[in-house]
Motif scaffolding. Structure first.
Motif, PDB file in Angstrom:
ATOM      1  N   VAL A 219      42.662  52.189  35.969  1.00  0.00           N
ATOM      2  CA  VAL A 219      43.648  51.367  36.040  1.00  0.00           C
ATOM      3  C   VAL A 219      43.412  50.925  36.698  1.00  0.00           C
ATOM      4  CG1 VAL A 219      42.513  53.132  38.353  1.00  0.00           C
ATOM      5  CG2 VAL A 219      45.357  52.766  38.119  1.00  0.00           C
ATOM      6  N   LYS A 220      45.224  49.853  36.582  1.00  0.00           N
ATOM      7  CA  LYS A 220      44.709  48.532  37.947  1.00  0.00           C
ATOM      8  C   LYS A 220      45.319  48.234  38.849  1.00  0.00           C
ATOM      9  CE  LYS A 220      47.546  43.977  36.536  1.00  0.00           C
ATOM     10  NZ  LYS A 220      48.937  43.763  35.917  1.00  0.00           N
ATOM     11  N   LEU A 221      44.570  47.760  39.644  1.00  0.00           N
ATOM     12  CA  LEU A 221      43.786  47.853  40.581  1.00  0.00           C
ATOM     13  C   LEU A 221      44.568  46.077  41.102  1.00  0.00           C
ATOM     14  CD1 LEU A 221      40.882  49.677  41.774  1.00  0.00           C
ATOM     15  CD2 LEU A 221      43.436  50.724  41.612  1.00  0.00           C
ATOM     16  N   ILE A 222      45.422  46.424  42.771  1.00  0.00           N
ATOM     17  CA  ILE A 222      45.786  44.699  42.329  1.00  0.00           C
ATOM     18  C   ILE A 222      45.449  44.678  44.219  1.00  0.00           C
ATOM     19  CG2 ILE A 222      47.030  42.805  43.245  1.00  0.00           C
ATOM     20  CD1 ILE A 222      49.338  44.802  40.974  1.00  0.00           C
ATOM     21  N   PHE A 223      44.146  43.282  44.516  1.00  0.00           N
ATOM     22  CA  PHE A 223      43.884  43.034  45.620  1.00  0.00           C
ATOM     23  C   PHE A 223      44.563  41.960  46.213  1.00  0.00           C
ATOM     24  CE2 PHE A 223      40.851  45.839  43.339  1.00  0.00           C
ATOM     25  CZ  PHE A 223      40.379  46.572  44.582  1.00  0.00           C
ATOM     26  N   ASP A 224      44.397  41.212  47.621  1.00  0.00           N
ATOM     27  CA  ASP A 224      45.352  40.587  47.821  1.00  0.00           C
ATOM     28  C   ASP A 224      45.122  38.414  46.850  1.00  0.00           C
ATOM     29  OD1 ASP A 224      46.060  40.848  50.266  1.00  0.00           O
ATOM     30  OD2 ASP A 224      44.434  40.636  51.238  1.00  0.00           O
ATOM     31  N   LYS A 225      43.645  38.642  46.271  1.00  0.00           N
ATOM     32  CA  LYS A 225      43.271  37.736  45.424  1.00  0.00           C
ATOM     33  C   LYS A 225      43.077  38.168  43.731  1.00  0.00           C
ATOM     34  CE  LYS A 225      42.018  35.138  49.304  1.00  0.00           C
ATOM     35  NZ  LYS A 225      40.970  34.099  50.246  1.00  0.00           N
ATOM     36  N   GLU A 226      42.871  39.056  43.640  1.00  0.00           N
ATOM     37  CA  GLU A 226      43.357  39.020  42.092  1.00  0.00           C
ATOM     38  C   GLU A 226      43.215  40.726  41.843  1.00  0.00           C
ATOM     39  OE1 GLU A 226      38.735  39.671  41.281  1.00  0.00           O
ATOM     40  OE2 GLU A 226      38.474  40.907  42.767  1.00  0.00           O
ATOM     41  N   SER A 227      43.561  40.817  40.388  1.00  0.00           N
ATOM     42  CA  SER A 227      43.934  42.301  39.991  1.00  0.00           C
ATOM     43  C   SER A 227      42.341  42.004  38.774  1.00  0.00           C
ATOM     44  CB  SER A 227      45.115  42.530  39.253  1.00  0.00           C
ATOM     45  OG  SER A 227      45.009  41.515  38.557  1.00  0.00           O
ATOM     46  N   VAL A 228      42.481  43.967  38.912  1.00  0.00           N
ATOM     47  CA  VAL A 228      41.532  44.259  38.465  1.00  0.00           C
ATOM     48  C   VAL A 228      41.482  45.602  37.104  1.00  0.00           C
ATOM     49  CG1 VAL A 228      39.851  42.858  39.180  1.00  0.00           C
ATOM     50  CG2 VAL A 228      40.270  46.227  39.944  1.00  0.00           C
ATOM     51  N   MET A 229      41.011  45.220  35.925  1.00  0.00           N
ATOM     52  CA  MET A 229      41.274  46.898  35.247  1.00  0.00           C
ATOM     53  C   MET A 229      40.096  47.760  35.441  1.00  0.00           C
ATOM     54  SD  MET A 229      43.196  47.820  34.021  1.00  0.00           S
ATOM     55  CE  MET A 229      43.772  49.270  33.657  1.00  0.00           C
ATOM     56  N   ALA A 230      40.150  49.017  36.404  1.00  0.00           N
ATOM     57  CA  ALA A 230      38.880  49.965  36.559  1.00  0.00           C
ATOM     58  C   ALA A 230      38.728  50.800  36.147  1.00  0.00           C
ATOM     59  CB  ALA A 230      38.939  50.531  38.109  1.00  0.00           C
ATOM     60  N   LYS A 231      37.646  51.740  36.113  1.00  0.00           N
ATOM     61  CA  LYS A 231      37.208  52.658  35.351  1.00  0.00           C
ATOM     62  C   LYS A 231      37.026  53.859  36.408  1.00  0.00           C
ATOM     63  CE  LYS A 231      34.552  54.903  31.770  1.00  0.00           C
ATOM     64  NZ  LYS A 231      33.962  54.554  30.650  1.00  0.00           N
ATOM     65  N   VAL A 232      37.885  54.728  35.963  1.00  0.00           N
ATOM     66  CA  VAL A 232      38.127  56.199  37.536  1.00  0.00           C
ATOM     67  C   VAL A 232      36.527  57.019  36.350  1.00  0.00           C
ATOM     68  CG1 VAL A 232      38.791  58.618  37.708  1.00  0.00           C
ATOM     69  CG2 VAL A 232      40.595  56.643  37.488  1.00  0.00           C
TER      70      VAL A 232
END
Length: 196
Positions: free
Chosen positions: A91-104
């Motif tokens: 899942v793609k998660l977007i934070f204030d300063k970055e976006s990451v592809m995280a595994k559930v």
């Protein structure tokens, strides 16, 4: 590249079949779900619909889709958001300063846990899919050229048929005029004889 020397030519495309295919392709008005990146309106095709008619114009790749698209909270990797994600999904998660592809890593009724030890606000964009479809618009253009050529052949055939019918109509009209003239002569002669 289009040089015939690099190709094994199979044959000339069947214009009639291509015209039939092009009539089945639906042109759709739409806007993107990710309105932050793009909020314009489009008039184009939808890959899944094209795939059902002309599959060689559609390819599949891996990409992220905005199917969740919600703001939430993350606390030590746990995202408080009910979704239909499953363990193992990315899942793609977007934070204030970055976006990451995280595994559930796990899912429960209250949300899901990812392999990122982060906390705070998070925008959950959506999941990664391995069947993301793209359309080869060049392939559709070639289909359109073939279909247009078939239409041109049909128009030429109709124009020829129309010209032949006009010629036949002119000949019939001339024949009727000739017969009328002969009838007039016969009527004139009959009138002269009856006067005597």
């Amino acid at each position: 590249s289009s040089d015939f020397r690099i190709k094994n030519i199979i044959g000339i495309s069947d214009g009639s079949a291509d015209l039939h295919k092009i009539m089945k392709i639906e042109i759709t008005d739409y806007k993107m779900r990710d309105v932050v990146r793009d909020d314009k309106q489009y008039k184009k095709v939808i890959a899944q619909q094209v795939e059902s008619v002309y599959p060689q114009a559609v390819s599949k790749t891996t990409n992220t889709i905005p199917d969740i698209y919600q703001l939430s909270q993350i606390n030590n990797g746990f995202v408080s958001l009910k979704t239909d994600l499953k363990q193992g999904d990315k899942v793609k998660l977007i934070f204030d300063k970055e976006s990451v592809m995280a595994k559930v890593t796990s899912v429960n009724d209250n949300g899901f846990t990812v392999d990122q030890n982060k906390s705070g606000k998070v925008f959950v964009y959506g999941r990664e899919v391995d069947d993301f479809r793209t359309v080869d618009y060049d392939a559709l253009s070639m289909l359109n050229i073939s279909a247009t050529q078939e239409l041109a052949r049909k128009i030429m055939a109709l124009e020829k048929e129309n010209a032949e019918e006009k010629t036949t109509n002119t000949e019939l009209s001339n024949l009727v005029k000739g017969m009328k003239a002969q009838l007039d002569v016969i009527n004139d002669r009959l009138n002269i004889k009856s006067d005597k």
